[in-house]
Motif scaffolding. Structure first.
Motif, PDB file in Angstrom:
ATOM      1  N   PHE A 156       0.807  -1.212   0.000  1.00  0.00           N
ATOM      2  CA  PHE A 156       0.000   0.000   0.000  1.00  0.00           C
ATOM      3  C   PHE A 156       0.842   1.265   0.000  1.00  0.00           C
ATOM      4  O   PHE A 156       0.517   2.236  -0.636  1.00  0.00           O
ATOM      5  N   ASN A 157       1.963   1.259   0.702  1.00  0.00           N
ATOM      6  CA  ASN A 157       2.775   2.467   0.796  1.00  0.00           C
ATOM      7  C   ASN A 157       3.728   2.623  -0.377  1.00  0.00           C
ATOM      8  O   ASN A 157       4.571   3.490  -0.383  1.00  0.00           O
ATOM      9  N   SER A 158       3.592   1.809  -1.360  1.00  0.00           N
ATOM     10  CA  SER A 158       4.473   1.862  -2.509  1.00  0.00           C
ATOM     11  C   SER A 158       4.277   3.171  -3.272  1.00  0.00           C
ATOM     12  O   SER A 158       3.150   3.576  -3.579  1.00  0.00           O
ATOM     13  N   PHE A 159       5.388   3.800  -3.576  1.00  0.00           N
ATOM     14  CA  PHE A 159       5.343   5.063  -4.312  1.00  0.00           C
ATOM     15  C   PHE A 159       4.875   4.845  -5.740  1.00  0.00           C
ATOM     16  O   PHE A 159       4.338   5.743  -6.373  1.00  0.00           O
ATOM     17  N   ASP A 160       5.050   3.630  -6.242  1.00  0.00           N
ATOM     18  CA  ASP A 160       4.639   3.296  -7.599  1.00  0.00           C
ATOM     19  C   ASP A 160       3.134   3.454  -7.799  1.00  0.00           C
ATOM     20  O   ASP A 160       2.683   3.874  -8.858  1.00  0.00           O
ATOM     21  N   ILE A 161       2.346   3.140  -6.787  1.00  0.00           N
ATOM     22  CA  ILE A 161       0.885   3.280  -6.884  1.00  0.00           C
ATOM     23  C   ILE A 161       0.515   4.738  -7.111  1.00  0.00           C
ATOM     24  O   ILE A 161      -0.281   5.068  -7.985  1.00  0.00           O
ATOM     25  N   TYR A 162       1.110   5.612  -6.322  1.00  0.00           N
ATOM     26  CA  TYR A 162       0.799   7.036  -6.444  1.00  0.00           C
ATOM     27  C   TYR A 162       1.209   7.594  -7.800  1.00  0.00           C
ATOM     28  O   TYR A 162       0.465   8.368  -8.416  1.00  0.00           O
ATOM     29  N   LEU A 163       2.385   7.196  -8.277  1.00  0.00           N
ATOM     30  CA  LEU A 163       2.827   7.675  -9.588  1.00  0.00           C
ATOM     31  C   LEU A 163       1.928   7.163 -10.705  1.00  0.00           C
ATOM     32  O   LEU A 163       1.595   7.893 -11.636  1.00  0.00           O
ATOM     33  N   GLN A 164       1.526   5.911 -10.611  1.00  0.00           N
ATOM     34  CA  GLN A 164       0.661   5.319 -11.628  1.00  0.00           C
ATOM     35  C   GLN A 164      -0.689   6.026 -11.668  1.00  0.00           C
ATOM     36  O   GLN A 164      -1.193   6.368 -12.736  1.00  0.00           O
ATOM     37  N   ILE A 165      -1.279   6.273 -10.513  1.00  0.00           N
ATOM     38  CA  ILE A 165      -2.578   6.957 -10.463  1.00  0.00           C
ATOM     39  C   ILE A 165      -2.442   8.394 -10.926  1.00  0.00           C
ATOM     40  O   ILE A 165      -3.276   8.893 -11.691  1.00  0.00           O
ATOM     41  N   LYS A 166      -1.404   9.069 -10.492  1.00  0.00           N
ATOM     42  CA  LYS A 166      -1.191  10.461 -10.888  1.00  0.00           C
ATOM     43  C   LYS A 166      -1.031  10.571 -12.407  1.00  0.00           C
ATOM     44  O   LYS A 166      -1.604  11.458 -13.036  1.00  0.00           O
ATOM     45  N   ARG A 167      -0.280   9.653 -13.001  1.00  0.00           N
ATOM     46  CA  ARG A 167      -0.073   9.656 -14.450  1.00  0.00           C
ATOM     47  C   ARG A 167      -1.393   9.413 -15.188  1.00  0.00           C
ATOM     48  O   ARG A 167      -1.712  10.079 -16.172  1.00  0.00           O
ATOM     49  N   LYS A 168      -2.183   8.453 -14.701  1.00  0.00           N
ATOM     50  CA  LYS A 168      -3.437   8.130 -15.381  1.00  0.00           C
ATOM     51  C   LYS A 168      -4.458   9.251 -15.235  1.00  0.00           C
ATOM     52  O   LYS A 168      -5.189   9.548 -16.187  1.00  0.00           O
ATOM     53  N   ILE A 169      -4.536   9.879 -14.064  1.00  0.00           N
ATOM     54  CA  ILE A 169      -5.473  11.003 -13.911  1.00  0.00           C
ATOM     55  C   ILE A 169      -5.030  12.172 -14.772  1.00  0.00           C
ATOM     56  O   ILE A 169      -5.857  12.862 -15.379  1.00  0.00           O
ATOM     57  N   GLY A 170      -3.717  12.399 -14.870  1.00  0.00           N
ATOM     58  CA  GLY A 170      -3.210  13.449 -15.759  1.00  0.00           C
ATOM     59  C   GLY A 170      -3.583  13.188 -17.207  1.00  0.00           C
ATOM     60  O   GLY A 170      -3.977  14.101 -17.941  1.00  0.00           O
ATOM     61  N   PHE A 171      -3.481  11.937 -17.650  1.00  0.00           N
ATOM     62  CA  PHE A 171      -3.875  11.584 -19.006  1.00  0.00           C
ATOM     63  C   PHE A 171      -5.382  11.731 -19.187  1.00  0.00           C
ATOM     64  O   PHE A 171      -5.859  12.108 -20.258  1.00  0.00           O
ATOM     65  N   LEU A 172      -6.121  11.469 -18.122  1.00  0.00           N
ATOM     66  CA  LEU A 172      -7.577  11.571 -18.176  1.00  0.00           C
ATOM     67  C   LEU A 172      -8.034  13.008 -18.405  1.00  0.00           C
ATOM     68  O   LEU A 172      -9.071  13.237 -19.016  1.00  0.00           O
ATOM     69  N   PHE A 173      -7.259  13.991 -17.933  1.00  0.00           N
ATOM     70  CA  PHE A 173      -7.582  15.395 -18.182  1.00  0.00           C
ATOM     71  C   PHE A 173      -7.743  15.659 -19.670  1.00  0.00           C
ATOM     72  O   PHE A 173      -8.576  16.457 -20.091  1.00  0.00           O
ATOM     73  N   PHE A 174      -6.911  14.997 -20.478  1.00  0.00           N
ATOM     74  CA  PHE A 174      -6.948  15.205 -21.925  1.00  0.00           C
ATOM     75  C   PHE A 174      -7.895  14.243 -22.634  1.00  0.00           C
ATOM     76  O   PHE A 174      -8.342  14.513 -23.736  1.00  0.00           O
ATOM     77  N   LEU A 175      -8.210  13.125 -22.008  1.00  0.00           N
ATOM     78  CA  LEU A 175      -9.052  12.111 -22.622  1.00  0.00           C
ATOM     79  C   LEU A 175     -10.551  12.388 -22.440  1.00  0.00           C
ATOM     80  O   LEU A 175     -11.355  12.028 -23.299  1.00  0.00           O
ATOM     81  N   ILE A 176     -10.924  13.039 -21.354  1.00  0.00           N
ATOM     82  CA  ILE A 176     -12.340  13.302 -21.058  1.00  0.00           C
ATOM     83  C   ILE A 176     -13.037  14.101 -22.169  1.00  0.00           C
ATOM     84  O   ILE A 176     -14.157  13.753 -22.551  1.00  0.00           O
ATOM     85  N   PRO A 177     -12.435  15.161 -22.708  1.00  0.00           N
ATOM     86  CA  PRO A 177     -13.140  15.872 -23.795  1.00  0.00           C
ATOM     87  C   PRO A 177     -13.489  14.975 -24.983  1.00  0.00           C
ATOM     88  O   PRO A 177     -14.556  15.137 -25.583  1.00  0.00           O
ATOM     89  N   PHE A 178     -12.618  14.021 -25.307  1.00  0.00           N
ATOM     90  CA  PHE A 178     -12.929  13.080 -26.387  1.00  0.00           C
ATOM     91  C   PHE A 178     -14.141  12.227 -26.030  1.00  0.00           C
ATOM     92  O   PHE A 178     -15.017  12.011 -26.867  1.00  0.00           O
ATOM     93  N   PHE A 179     -14.199  11.729 -24.791  1.00  0.00           N
ATOM     94  CA  PHE A 179     -15.352  10.933 -24.355  1.00  0.00           C
ATOM     95  C   PHE A 179     -16.642  11.752 -24.399  1.00  0.00           C
ATOM     96  O   PHE A 179     -17.687  11.251 -24.805  1.00  0.00           O
ATOM     97  N   ILE A 180     -16.577  13.000 -23.977  1.00  0.00           N
ATOM     98  CA  ILE A 180     -17.773  13.859 -23.999  1.00  0.00           C
ATOM     99  C   ILE A 180     -18.218  14.086 -25.439  1.00  0.00           C
ATOM    100  O   ILE A 180     -19.409  14.018 -25.757  1.00  0.00           O
ATOM    101  N   TRP A 181     -17.268  14.362 -26.317  1.00  0.00           N
ATOM    102  CA  TRP A 181     -17.603  14.580 -27.726  1.00  0.00           C
ATOM    103  C   TRP A 181     -18.236  13.326 -28.328  1.00  0.00           C
ATOM    104  O   TRP A 181     -19.244  13.403 -29.025  1.00  0.00           O
ATOM    105  N   LEU A 182     -17.660  12.158 -28.052  1.00  0.00           N
ATOM    106  CA  LEU A 182     -18.193  10.900 -28.564  1.00  0.00           C
ATOM    107  C   LEU A 182     -19.598  10.646 -28.026  1.00  0.00           C
ATOM    108  O   LEU A 182     -20.501  10.259 -28.770  1.00  0.00           O
ATOM    109  N   TYR A 183     -19.804  10.900 -26.738  1.00  0.00           N
ATOM    110  CA  TYR A 183     -21.124  10.715 -26.143  1.00  0.00           C
ATOM    111  C   TYR A 183     -22.150  11.646 -26.782  1.00  0.00           C
ATOM    112  O   TYR A 183     -23.273  11.240 -27.078  1.00  0.00           O
TER     113      TYR A 183
END
Length: 160
Positions: free
Chosen positions: A72-99
């Protein structure tokens, strides 16, 4: 006497689940009551798009973490989630447009696109924080966060 026997047996985890489920139930009842049929239909389209984005994001962000054996205290978890949420910032507009293309009447305006964008991000971040609070067994903090979330939701519902 019945209350004295019942109250100590109710766990905080049960209260937390009750706050999530009853909060959803009462929020949609109040939204339907105060919005009217046509506006509630538009509200439904907006909330469904946010829920679809949330469903995709949670499967993409949290499912790999829960299916692998991470410390649980692994730093890798935090980096992985942070990276994916950062990518999601740019991916959400595409999902909204598609919807908006896939629904039959494309009547979203710019304000609604922005609302869906921020609502989706807030929902994803809320679920990720909920996941970590559950793993930390911080149920009291989770209960407080649910109550604050619903108070903010009710404030926005009645004022906008």
């Amino acid at each position: 006497m019945f209350n004295k026997l019942l109250i100590p047996k109710i766990s905080i985890s049960l209260l937390e689940q009750l706050s999530v489920n009853s909060g959803n139930f009462f929020f949609f009842i109040l939204a339907a009551r105060f919005a009217g049929p046509e506006q509630f239909g538009l509200f439904g389209l907006l909330i469904v798009s946010s829920q679809l984005i949330l469903t995709i994001a949670i499967q993409w962000i949290l499912l790999p973490i829960t299916s692998k054996s991470y410390k649980f205290n692994s730093f890798d978890i935090y980096l992985q989630i942070k990276r994916k949420i950062g990518f999601l910032f740019f991916l959400i507009p595409f999902f909204i447009w598609l919807y908006s293309i896939l629904i039959s009447n494309n009547n979203f305006n710019l304000n609604q696109y922005i609302l869906i964008y921020f609502l989706s991000l807030i929902m994803v971040i809320s679920e990720v924080s909920r996941f970590f609070l559950i793993r930390l067994r911080a149920v009291k903090k989770l209960l407080i966060s649910n109550i604050i979330k619903w108070l903010i939701g009710y404030f926005l519902l009645f004022n906008f």
